[in-house]
Design an enzyme around this catalytic site. Structure first.
Site, PDB file in Angstrom:
ATOM      1  N   SER A  26       8.579  -2.450  15.503  1.00  0.00           N
ATOM      2  CA  SER A  26       8.613  -2.068  16.957  1.00  0.00           C
ATOM      3  C   SER A  26       8.329  -0.545  17.038  1.00  0.00           C
ATOM      4  O   SER A  26       8.069  -0.045  18.284  1.00  0.00           O
ATOM      5  CB  SER A  26       9.908  -2.312  17.368  1.00  0.00           C
ATOM      6  OG  SER A  26      11.089  -1.663  16.852  1.00  0.00           O
TER       7      SER A  26
ATOM      8  N   SER B 138      10.806  -1.536  11.227  1.00  0.00           N
ATOM      9  CA  SER B 138      10.240  -1.046  12.540  1.00  0.00           C
ATOM     10  C   SER B 138       9.630   0.316  12.446  1.00  0.00           C
ATOM     11  O   SER B 138       8.859   0.485  13.274  1.00  0.00           O
ATOM     12  CB  SER B 138      11.292  -1.305  13.791  1.00  0.00           C
ATOM     13  OG  SER B 138      11.379  -2.411  14.060  1.00  0.00           O
TER      14      SER B 138
ATOM     15  N   LYS C  25      10.426   7.513  20.281  1.00  0.00           N
ATOM     16  CA  LYS C  25      10.315   6.116  20.569  1.00  0.00           C
ATOM     17  C   LYS C  25      11.028   5.605  21.718  1.00  0.00           C
ATOM     18  O   LYS C  25      12.408   6.260  21.789  1.00  0.00           O
ATOM     19  CB  LYS C  25      10.609   5.122  19.428  1.00  0.00           C
ATOM     20  CG  LYS C  25      10.672   3.656  19.453  1.00  0.00           C
ATOM     21  CD  LYS C  25      10.950   2.890  18.358  1.00  0.00           C
ATOM     22  CE  LYS C  25      11.082   1.521  18.615  1.00  0.00           C
ATOM     23  NZ  LYS C  25      11.654   0.610  16.999  1.00  0.00           N
TER      24      LYS C  25
END
Length: 465
Positions: free
Chosen positions: A154, A178, A79
């Site tokens: 996220s 997330s 990420k």
């Protein structure tokens, strides 16, 4: 014949040790799949040359016949909030679009040392601030199961990549759900470990951090394989000072004591309620002991928002005046709110966090697992306002965080390990997540139980790819 890009991590590792698979051919397949699915917009950047160089080195090592590291030759993504040495880490933002870290995050360094090969950085909303994975820097990431709904956030790019066969494992972060929210939206698995079990040295204030570095995969076994490499305490993390306790294991669902939390002070979509209740009934059919409980996690939302917005204000506030137009308007709202929170607000949030921890501890003194839906409704439309109310069963039901995912952000406040696994499909063809939480440092027990549940649920992601 199964495409090499669709093979799971455990199967690849087994095949590498038998010399049945070529790391070069696997990496080529993953990169080809990633190129073919650019429509999903799951990556901020790719590193194909470095990835192929790593794959060739892995293949040469494999041909020596010597011992191979645990993650030998496995393609993986990170990420784009997490530091990767020599590889741009944008935080999903124009204001840090050219930032290149000089050091790896601890989990990235461990993955590299144990044979995994980074091939790309996955999308994230700016600084991980919202439930959608979209940002001015790269646009919108799409859910592989429907163009109309969010993949969640996220760590949305990571979950999308996994669901579409773009790498068997991925590294995410989880500050309020997330990794678990996008896992539920995309039909993958996301583990949020105990706070500090995977060191996260990027946080400015490690003592009040609620952000966890977290492994993601398509199944529990692959998630465990990745977690076993990146876990382990670090003297630089205040929550990482002790040695890991002797793991407790779960070898059967029979006799497993489950506290069932169907609601957490919030309404739940009728179909989600039915599917997750059916999942719990399957546990009971395997001999688990089920008792319904009540916890008002939704009431924590104002305190969670103080923590989140204060963090964002501290991180982004200096850029607000000079580069406001470069920022996502929804992030600007959070930063402006964060500037208004007082020291008393932060103290109240800390007290609420303490109370929630004690409540969860009391439940886990009597039960092995707290189980719930991961989300109270299916993946939301892209048009959902991250600051507005969400509709449940066609009725406005309250702010998104308190209503859609109180189950997930609550355990960021308390630090307990949690996992989301898929338990079925709704009538729209969207996956449904099942959430499980256990006591601190009991990830082995959690993943044992999740693997047993996975067998019972028999969820088939590949059939929908």
């Amino acid at each position: 014949m199964t495409d090499l890009a669709d093979l799971d991590a455990v199967e690849l590792c087994r095949g590498y040790r038998r010399n049945e698979y070529s790391p070069v051919e696997v990496m080529e397949a993953v990169l080809a799949r990633t190129e073919a699915r650019r429509d999903l917009n799951a990556f901020v950047s790719l590193q194909p040359e470095a990835a192929m160089e790593g794959a060739r080195a892995a293949e040469a090592l494999q041909q020596t016949g010597g011992d191979l590291p645990p993650l030998h030759g496995l393609p993986y993504s990170v990420k784009d909030l997490t530091f990767t040495r020599g590889v741009t880490t944008t935080m999903g933002s124009r204001i840090s679009a050219d930032f290149v870290p000089e050091e790896d995050a601890v989990a990235v360094a461990r993955a590299r040392a144990f044979g995994a090969i980074l091939f790309g950085k996955t999308t994230t909303p700016e600084f991980g601030h919202k439930i959608h994975t979209s940002a001015p820097l790269f646009g919108r990431t799409m859910n592989p199961h429907s163009p109309d709904v969010t993949p969640g956030g996220s760590s949305g790019g990571a979950a999308v990549a996994l669901a579409a066969g773009m790498g068997p494992i991925a590294l995410g972060t989880d500050g309020g759900g997330s990794v678990r929210i996008p896992s539920a939206c995309c039909g993958t698995v996301g583990l949020k470990p105990t706070l500090g079990t995977v060191p996260n040295l990027q946080a400015g204030d490690l003592f009040s951090s609620n952000v966890h570095v977290a492994p993601m995969a398509r199944n529990v076994a692959d998630t465990r394989l990745f977690f076993d490499v990146i876990r382990g305490f670090d003297r630089r993390d205040p929550f990482g000072q002790a040695q890991m306790p002797t793991p407790r294991r779960c070898d059967s669902l029979k006799g497993l004591r489950i506290a069932w939390l169907p609601q957490a002070g919030n309404p739940v979509d009728h179909e989600i309620a039915a599917l997750t209740t059916e999942a719990v009934d399957r546990f009971a059919g395997e001999g688990a002991e089920i008792e319904e409980i009540t916890l008002d996690f939704a009431a924590l939302e104002p305190h969670f928002m103080v923590v989140l917005e204060a963090l964002l204000a501290g991180r982004v506030g200096a850029a607000l005046e000079s580069r406001r137009d470069d920022l996502d308007p929804t992030l600007v709202i959070h930063v402006e709110n964060g500037r208004k929170h007082s020291a008393l607000d932060l103290a109240a949030a800390g007290a609420a966090r303490t109370r929630a921890f004690q409540q969860v501890q009391e439940v886990l003194a009597r039960f092995d697992v707290i189980a719930s839906p991961t989300l109270s409704a299916p993946p939301l439309p892209h048009s959902q306002d991250p600051h507005g109310p969400v509709a449940i069963n066609g009725v406005p039901a309250g702010r998104v965080r308190a209503t859609w995912y109180p189950y997930t952000f609550a355990t960021n406040m308390t630090g307990h390990p949690s996992i989301s696994i898929p338990c079925g499909w709704d009538t729209s063809g969207l996956p449904v997540g099942f959430h499980m939480t256990v006591a601190w440092y009991q990830e082995d027990f959690l993943m044992d139980a999740a693997a047993l549940a996975e067998d019972v649920f028999a969820f088939d992601l590949a059939a929908r790819r």
